[in-house]
Design a protein around this motif. Structure first.
Motif, PDB file in Angstrom:
ATOM      1  N   CYS A 142       0.851  -1.184   0.000  1.00 39.30           N
ATOM      2  CA  CYS A 142       0.000   0.000   0.000  1.00 39.30           C
ATOM      3  C   CYS A 142       0.889   1.237   0.000  1.00 39.30           C
ATOM      4  CB  CYS A 142      -0.928   0.011   1.203  1.00 39.30           C
ATOM      5  SG  CYS A 142      -0.087   0.226   2.745  1.00 39.30           S
ATOM      6  N   ASN A 143       0.416   2.267  -0.624  1.00 38.19           N
ATOM      7  CA  ASN A 143       1.187   3.486  -0.751  1.00 38.19           C
ATOM      8  C   ASN A 143       0.404   4.668  -0.207  1.00 38.19           C
ATOM      9  OD1 ASN A 143       3.621   2.591  -2.081  1.00 38.19           O
ATOM     10  ND2 ASN A 143       2.263   2.056  -3.783  1.00 38.19           N
ATOM     11  N   VAL A 144       1.142   5.745   0.022  1.00 37.72           N
ATOM     12  CA  VAL A 144       0.492   6.971   0.483  1.00 37.72           C
ATOM     13  C   VAL A 144      -0.140   7.654  -0.728  1.00 37.72           C
ATOM     14  CG1 VAL A 144       0.872   9.164   1.643  1.00 37.72           C
ATOM     15  CG2 VAL A 144       2.265   7.184   2.235  1.00 37.72           C
ATOM     16  N   ASP A 145      -1.381   8.058  -0.599  1.00 38.77           N
ATOM     17  CA  ASP A 145      -2.055   8.739  -1.721  1.00 38.77           C
ATOM     18  C   ASP A 145      -1.833  10.245  -1.634  1.00 38.77           C
ATOM     19  OD1 ASP A 145      -3.069   6.231  -2.333  1.00 38.77           O
ATOM     20  OD2 ASP A 145      -4.796   6.534  -0.999  1.00 38.77           O
ATOM     21  N   ASP A 146      -1.918  10.881  -2.784  1.00 41.26           N
ATOM     22  CA  ASP A 146      -1.686  12.330  -2.839  1.00 41.26           C
ATOM     23  C   ASP A 146      -2.652  13.113  -1.959  1.00 41.26           C
ATOM     24  OD1 ASP A 146       0.402  11.991  -4.462  1.00 41.26           O
ATOM     25  OD2 ASP A 146      -0.608  12.575  -6.319  1.00 41.26           O
ATOM     26  N   GLY A 160       9.347  18.629   3.306  1.00 42.09           N
ATOM     27  CA  GLY A 160       8.743  17.323   3.548  1.00 42.09           C
ATOM     28  C   GLY A 160       9.788  16.282   3.217  1.00 42.09           C
ATOM     29  N   LEU A 161      10.095  15.417   4.179  1.00 39.62           N
ATOM     30  CA  LEU A 161      11.189  14.476   3.978  1.00 39.62           C
ATOM     31  C   LEU A 161      10.714  13.213   3.277  1.00 39.62           C
ATOM     32  CD1 LEU A 161      14.136  14.565   4.660  1.00 39.62           C
ATOM     33  CD2 LEU A 161      13.653  13.419   6.805  1.00 39.62           C
ATOM     34  N   ARG A 162       9.688  12.649   3.790  1.00 30.10           N
ATOM     35  CA  ARG A 162       9.115  11.462   3.163  1.00 30.10           C
ATOM     36  C   ARG A 162       7.740  11.200   3.771  1.00 30.10           C
ATOM     37  NH1 ARG A 162      12.439   7.340   2.597  1.00 30.10           N
ATOM     38  NH2 ARG A 162      11.058   5.614   3.092  1.00 30.10           N
ATOM     39  N   ALA A 163       7.013  10.306   3.145  1.00 33.13           N
ATOM     40  CA  ALA A 163       5.708   9.936   3.679  1.00 33.13           C
ATOM     41  C   ALA A 163       5.661   8.417   3.745  1.00 33.13           C
ATOM     42  CB  ALA A 163       4.601  10.464   2.789  1.00 33.13           C
ATOM     43  N   TYR A 164       4.944   7.911   4.701  1.00 32.53           N
ATOM     44  CA  TYR A 164       4.847   6.464   4.825  1.00 32.53           C
ATOM     45  C   TYR A 164       3.494   6.108   5.406  1.00 32.53           C
ATOM     46  CZ  TYR A 164       6.043   7.343   9.745  1.00 32.53           C
ATOM     47  OH  TYR A 164       6.068   7.810  11.027  1.00 32.53           O
ATOM     48  N   CYS A 165       3.139   4.830   5.289  1.00 28.86           N
ATOM     49  CA  CYS A 165       1.866   4.435   5.881  1.00 28.86           C
ATOM     50  C   CYS A 165       2.009   3.107   6.603  1.00 28.86           C
ATOM     51  CB  CYS A 165       0.781   4.361   4.812  1.00 28.86           C
ATOM     52  SG  CYS A 165       1.172   3.288   3.447  1.00 28.86           S
ATOM     53  N   GLY A 166       1.182   2.922   7.573  1.00 29.24           N
ATOM     54  CA  GLY A 166       1.159   1.665   8.309  1.00 29.24           C
ATOM     55  C   GLY A 166      -0.271   1.137   8.334  1.00 29.24           C
ATOM     56  N   ILE A 167      -0.398  -0.137   8.651  1.00 36.43           N
ATOM     57  CA  ILE A 167      -1.733  -0.734   8.700  1.00 36.43           C
ATOM     58  C   ILE A 167      -2.083  -1.012  10.160  1.00 36.43           C
ATOM     59  CG2 ILE A 167      -3.225  -2.541   7.797  1.00 36.43           C
ATOM     60  CD1 ILE A 167      -1.806  -1.125   5.561  1.00 36.43           C
ATOM     61  N   ARG A 168      -3.153  -0.435  10.633  1.00 37.35           N
ATOM     62  CA  ARG A 168      -3.570  -0.705  12.017  1.00 37.35           C
ATOM     63  C   ARG A 168      -4.113  -2.126  12.109  1.00 37.35           C
ATOM     64  NH1 ARG A 168      -5.795   4.220  10.708  1.00 37.35           N
ATOM     65  NH2 ARG A 168      -4.847   5.997  11.761  1.00 37.35           N
ATOM     66  N   PRO A 169      -3.658  -2.888  13.065  1.00 39.37           N
ATOM     67  CA  PRO A 169      -4.115  -4.277  13.157  1.00 39.37           C
ATOM     68  C   PRO A 169      -5.440  -4.386  13.913  1.00 39.37           C
ATOM     69  CG  PRO A 169      -2.403  -3.874  14.768  1.00 39.37           C
ATOM     70  CD  PRO A 169      -2.686  -2.565  14.116  1.00 39.37           C
ATOM     71  N   LEU A 170      -6.462  -3.743  13.391  1.00 39.82           N
ATOM     72  CA  LEU A 170      -7.769  -3.833  14.055  1.00 39.82           C
ATOM     73  C   LEU A 170      -8.403  -5.157  13.677  1.00 39.82           C
ATOM     74  CD1 LEU A 170      -9.021  -0.241  13.249  1.00 39.82           C
ATOM     75  CD2 LEU A 170      -7.692  -1.012  15.203  1.00 39.82           C
ATOM     76  N   MET A 171      -9.189  -5.692  14.576  1.00 40.31           N
ATOM     77  CA  MET A 171      -9.819  -6.958  14.211  1.00 40.31           C
ATOM     78  C   MET A 171     -11.245  -7.052  14.713  1.00 40.31           C
ATOM     79  SD  MET A 171      -8.025  -9.804  16.560  1.00 40.31           S
ATOM     80  CE  MET A 171      -8.962 -11.101  15.809  1.00 40.31           C
ATOM     81  N   LYS A 178       8.983   9.670  -2.949  1.00 37.17           N
ATOM     82  CA  LYS A 178       8.150   9.966  -4.119  1.00 37.17           C
ATOM     83  C   LYS A 178       6.913  10.796  -3.802  1.00 37.17           C
ATOM     84  CE  LYS A 178       9.622   6.130  -6.938  1.00 37.17           C
ATOM     85  NZ  LYS A 178       9.391   4.690  -7.000  1.00 37.17           N
ATOM     86  N   PRO A 179       6.185  10.516  -2.706  1.00 33.35           N
ATOM     87  CA  PRO A 179       4.979  11.323  -2.449  1.00 33.35           C
ATOM     88  C   PRO A 179       5.269  12.790  -2.153  1.00 33.35           C
ATOM     89  CG  PRO A 179       4.960   9.313  -1.125  1.00 33.35           C
ATOM     90  CD  PRO A 179       6.308   9.423  -1.745  1.00 33.35           C
ATOM     91  N   VAL A 180       6.522  13.145  -1.831  1.00 33.45           N
ATOM     92  CA  VAL A 180       6.801  14.539  -1.466  1.00 33.45           C
ATOM     93  C   VAL A 180       7.834  15.178  -2.391  1.00 33.45           C
ATOM     94  CG1 VAL A 180       6.131  14.348   0.948  1.00 33.45           C
ATOM     95  CG2 VAL A 180       8.444  13.750   0.297  1.00 33.45           C
ATOM     96  N   PHE A 181       7.710  14.878  -3.664  1.00 34.54           N
ATOM     97  CA  PHE A 181       8.654  15.409  -4.652  1.00 34.54           C
ATOM     98  C   PHE A 181       8.446  16.880  -4.921  1.00 34.54           C
ATOM     99  CE2 PHE A 181      10.164  11.647  -7.444  1.00 34.54           C
ATOM    100  CZ  PHE A 181      11.253  11.495  -6.616  1.00 34.54           C
ATOM    101  N   TRP A 182       8.923  17.755  -4.069  1.00 32.37           N
ATOM    102  CA  TRP A 182       8.862  19.176  -4.390  1.00 32.37           C
ATOM    103  C   TRP A 182       9.928  19.917  -3.593  1.00 32.37           C
ATOM    104  CZ3 TRP A 182       4.631  17.194  -1.455  1.00 32.37           C
ATOM    105  CH2 TRP A 182       4.585  17.640  -0.142  1.00 32.37           C
ATOM    106  N   GLY A 183      10.163  21.150  -3.974  1.00 32.03           N
ATOM    107  CA  GLY A 183      11.057  22.031  -3.215  1.00 32.03           C
ATOM    108  C   GLY A 183      12.450  21.464  -2.988  1.00 32.03           C
ATOM    109  N   ASP A 184      12.954  21.690  -1.797  1.00 35.59           N
ATOM    110  CA  ASP A 184      14.319  21.276  -1.474  1.00 35.59           C
ATOM    111  C   ASP A 184      14.481  19.763  -1.520  1.00 35.59           C
ATOM    112  OD1 ASP A 184      15.385  23.823  -1.078  1.00 35.59           O
ATOM    113  OD2 ASP A 184      14.553  23.930   0.937  1.00 35.59           O
TER     114      ASP A 184
END
Lengths: 399, 543
Positions: B277-281, B303-314, B508-514
């Motif tokens: 899974c990836n971070v959406d814009d 913005g350095l980077r973006a990431y996502c995790g999956i909550r282990p809800l059940m 990749k999700p934060v490709f701008w600026g510095d």
């Protein structure tokens, strides 16, 4: 803790070019401008405990800022970190003496022959070394009799007759140590039909900033801003200075480092060779006679930072008969008061070594440089006399 | 085929898995942990690292809040070097409902969380970058925790007490005898089969627990929910800032080590998408917009980077229809639920309560093994946190080495800094200049911390996590792998390439600026200078 408005360090893309150009890192354990500036700034924001004592080694030559392709104010970041985070003793007599150039000057010019007599003696130098830590090897600057200001008002009462005018920010060195430069400046400007005016001024603050007396520097800066902007508003005169470091401070450091508003004057201040260059370009050239000298030109770091070296070189090249050798741009090592401290003395000599060698190889009759402390350093380490470009221009004026 | 025997197998190397392994080895029960990737590479390492005070849950879930504050106090003692006690703020902005503020104070009191109201001016003094639209503020005992360090410390302690860990080893099959599970068959990176037999198998695979149950022939339904976060290049705030409103997207900014993290979004996803899974814009937009509400100048930062995790809800009931999602701890003895002896699933919960989850699981194990052993993990500090020593003292101890380097190493490893730093110049020269990781630290990690590649090294040391994202340090680290881990030059190159690809994935999700300028330079070094993009391609062609 950081205010999000001031984030120059964040533009660093870690290209490390600045480290290549750092004269201090080349000869010491200084980890380089990148590491000391933008890299560890992130850690100082996190916790002030993480400040490195090697910051002290930075001489503030600003060569890193010239090299930086991302316009990071590296030297400013390091300067600010030095006084914000590094612990200093409250009472530092040596730093106090070195940084209060105007106070020392005022005193010494009263008894200049006595002061000069003593500062030439090795025994006095030895005691200075022993008690306050000024290296005994160092040649100390000589003082003039009385201030330039006094001489100016006495000897040049008729400046009003000229159609054009400038304000001359003489700085401490001309005022107390080198009247000849001031007189030559008046001579050169007068022959361009420009009258010279003085205003009340205090030390520009460069040595104060370097030694961490920030409040005093701010006070001086505000005084200068007020006095210069007052006369500029009244008369619209340009402001010139013969000191590259003073010019840089007035123009840039007041706002960048001291957070003062100098917008009223920052665009009106020019280093003297730029001002004369503009006159020359607009056709206002005085008649020149040849100056048959072989000269080596050393470009001071702060003038490089200011972007003013090309104007000086251009002016010198116009002088007939002057055989000019342009030296490879290198730091002389003295960096204002840096070389006057015993703990940095060896470093400052090591930094300058390459420059001294290249001067010897060039085998000139004189050396030309724009900066007063560079001149001290070169005169001490080579057998050549050092002159300011304005001195040379004055020699070329055909009366 | 390799064969091992042990008492308990733990599947999953997250905070819970390593927590259980540590708890078991402290109690003296022989245990082995299997992780298909690296430790803390799943949900454990993919959150914003907030050490909850519980205030966030106090309004809607009092039980969780009470659990949080209790664990908060314990962790601050046993895991000092993984935690920075920053404190936290709940701020009410002018367009937020002010009633929530009063409710929060009241419920915090009920849950036993020390929450005190401070004036907006005081809040601004604590945090100068805070929005000037702050109406009210509450100070709570939030802190930040580094999940990588936490997991790694649990692992070190367990291993030093005799437990075994197999990373990059995936469970293939649950070996059964009749109705009982008696062991697992797994396969490692080199495609070698390993069989491990044990009395009890613990499924602590978090969101991947559904898969483990599946291969055991049991139905267990997880409800994956994705949360995305955005990392800012440096600390924009030195205290945790929460938005004082019912939990929503982008309402928290956490200062984690040298960076700040804006969190989080919440999106339900299908179970088959959990591994890629990836971070959406639009998530980035939401995070920045909400982050800007709290810290108005945050868009000016990098913005350095973006990431996502999956909550282990059940879902608690075996069937999906209930949809009763709990964030509380779910401990399932499959003997009672499905009639399979020897398999236990631990799921749900939060990073905050990992120790409690481990304690509950181990209590059940002890009951099943008929051993009367008490839990001591709430008292025994993790390796590195043994003594309460201020950073200043350690910096003084290592005088001669730059304070920033000593301080950072101490921050990351606690008292273990004495096993890492020496006054030898080669030892403390910097490999990662952004995060001040020394050669000594890398040598220590490679030799002692179960590191298989540069990404693992990053989780143990923070190498490549700074502004340049591995632009320079990755190459040096690859060289050190060759030196200390006896990988061949080709293997080191492969590790280098994999690491940089992994880094870029998050940029990749934060490709701008510095950040974009930075990555241009990185790419130039990677491809323009070294031509690494082509490395490995020729091999596949030949094959």
């Amino acid at each position: 803790m950081i205010k999000l408005q001031n984030i120059s360090f964040d533009h660093c893309i870690k290209c490390t070019i600045c480290n290549v150009y750092c004269p201090v890192a080349r000869v010491s354990l200084f980890p380089g401008p990148k590491q000391s500036g933008p890299d560890t700034e992130r850690f100082r924001i996190k916790s002030p405990e993480l400040v490195d004592s090697t910051l002290k080694l930075c001489s503030n030559c600003k060569r890193c800022e010239i090299a930086c392709p991302s316009n990071v104010k590296i030297a400013d970041i390091i300067q600010e970190a030095k006084w914000k985070y590094l612990k200093r003793r409250w009472f530092r007599p040596r730093d106090l003496i070195l940084s209060r150039t105007d106070l020392m000057g005022k005193f010494a010019t009263l008894f200049n022959s006595i002061v000069n007599f003593f500062t030439r003696r090795s025994i006095v130098k030895f005691f200075l070394y022993l008690f306050i830590g000024i290296p005994y090897q160092k040649t100390l600057p000589e003082y003039e009799n009385g201030t330039f200001e006094k001489h100016f008002y006495k000897n040049y009462p008729d400046q009003n007759k000229f159609p054009d005018h400038v304000v001359f920010f003489h700085g401490c060195f001309v005022n107390y140590n080198n009247h000849k430069l001031g007189r030559d400046l008046v001579k050169v400007l007068n022959s361009l039909n420009v009258g010279v005016n003085l205003v009340k001024e205090k030390c520009c603050g460069v040595p104060l900033i370097a030694n961490g007396y920030i409040n005093k520097a701010k006070k001086n800066a505000q005084y200068n801003i007020n006095s210069l902007s007052e006369i500029h508003e009244k008369s619209n005169f340009k402001i010139v200075s013969t000191s590259s470091s003073c010019t840089y401070a007035l123009k840039n450091e007041y706002s960048n480092l001291l957070n003062l508003d100098n917008s009223a004057i920052s665009n009106e201040i020019e280093y003297i060779t730029k001002f004369i260059y503009d006159r020359f370009e607009s056709g206002n050239i005085f008649k020149m006679k040849p100056v048959p000298l072989r000269a080596a030109y050393h470009s001071p770091c702060h003038l490089e930072r200011l972007g003013g070296v090309i104007y000086t070189i251009d002016l010198l090249k116009r002088i007939p008969g002057l055989d000019l050798v342009i030296l490879h741009s290198e730091c002389c090592g003295i960096a204002g008061t840096y070389g006057f401290k015993k703990e940095y003395y060896k470093l400052s000599q090591d930094i300058g070594k390459d420059l001294f060698r290249s001067i010897e190889t060039a085998n000139p009759e004189i050396v030309i440089t724009d900066c007063e402390t560079c001149a001290l350093q070169i005169e001490m380490n080579t057998q050549f006399k050092v002159l300011h470009p304005v001195n040379i221009l004055a020699m070329a004026v055909k009366e | 085929m390799q064969r091992y025997e042990t008492e308990v197998i733990v599947i999953g190397g997250g905070a819970t898995g390593t927590g259980i392994l540590r708890d078991l080895s402290i109690r003296g029960i022989d245990a082995t942990l299997i992780e298909k990737n690296d430790i803390a590479s799943g949900t454990t390492g993919r959150n914003h690292g907030l050490l909850h005070s519980g205030a966030r849950y106090a309004v809607y879930d009092l039980e969780s809040a009470q659990e949080c504050i209790k664990e908060n106090k314990i962790l601050k003692k046993i895991a000092r070097h993984c935690i920075e006690d920053t404190g936290g703020l709940f701020v009410t902005l002018y367009h937020d409902n002010p009633k929530y503020h009063d409710l929060l104070l009241e419920r915090c009191k009920l849950a036993g969380i020390k929450a005190s109201e401070i004036s907006p001016m005081q809040a601004m003094a604590i945090e100068p970058n805070l929005s000037s639209h702050t109406l009210k503020a509450v100070k709570v005992p939030d802190a930040v925790i580094d999940p990588f360090r936490l997991t790694s410390s649990n692992m070190i302690d367990a291993v030093e007490r005799g437990a075994k860990i197999f990373t990059y080893t995936a469970v293939n099959k649950i070996i059964t005898s009749g109705n009982d599970s008696v062991g697992i068959e797994c396969i490692n990176k080199k495609n070698e089969k390993i069989e491990i037999y044990a009395n009890i198998i613990i499924n602590a695979a978090g969101i991947w627990g559904q898969h483990i149950c599946e291969i055991a022939g049991i139905e267990l339904k997880m409800m994956p929910s994705k949360g995305s976060m955005l990392i800012i290049d440096y600390r924009t705030n030195n205290i945790v800032i929460n938005r004082c409103r019912p939990p929503a997207d982008g309402d928290i900014v956490v200062p984690g080590d040298t960076v700040s993290i804006i969190g989080t979004t919440s999106k339900e996803i299908d179970y088959d998408k959990i591994d890629n899974c990836n971070v959406d814009d639009d998530e980035i937009d939401t995070l920045l917009k909400n982050g800007e509400d709290l810290l108005p100048n945050i868009r000016r930062t990098r913005g350095l980077r973006a990431y996502c995790g999956i909550r282990p809800l059940m879902a608690v009931s075996g069937k999906v229809k209930g949809r009763k999602i709990s964030r509380g701890i779910v401990l399932i003895d499959h003997k009672e639920r499905d009639g399979m002896e020897g398999l236990i699933t631990i799921a749900g919960g939060k990073l905050m309560t990992y120790r409690l989850m481990a304690e509950k699981t181990c209590d059940l194990i002890c009951k099943k093994l008929n051993r009367k052993l008490k839990c001591t993990t709430h008292k025994l500090p993790l390796p590195g946190s043994e003594k309460k020593i201020p950073a200043k003292q350690t910096i003084k101890h290592f005088s001669g080495i730059p304070a920033s380097t000593v301080g950072s190493t101490f921050y990351r490893h606690g008292q273990r800094v004495h096993n890492i730093l020496t006054k030898d110049k080669k030892n403390y020269r910097l490999i990662c200049e952004c995060e001040l990781v020394t050669e000594g630290e890398i040598e220590y990690a490679i030799k002692n911390l179960n590191v298989k590649n540069i990404t693992d090294l990053r989780r143990r040391t923070r190498i490549g996590m700074g502004p340049c994202q591995g632009e320079l340090c990755a190459y040096r680290a690859a060289g050190l792998f060759n030196e200390y881990n006896s990988t061949s030059p080709e293997e080191s190159l492969k590790l280098l390439k994999d690491f940089l690809e992994e880094r870029w994935n998050g940029i990749k999700p934060v490709f701008w600026g510095d950040g974009l300028r930075e990555i241009e330079l990185s790419y130039w070094i990677y491809q323009g200078l070294f031509g690494l993009g082509d490395f490995g391609d020729s091999d596949t062609e030949e094959n």
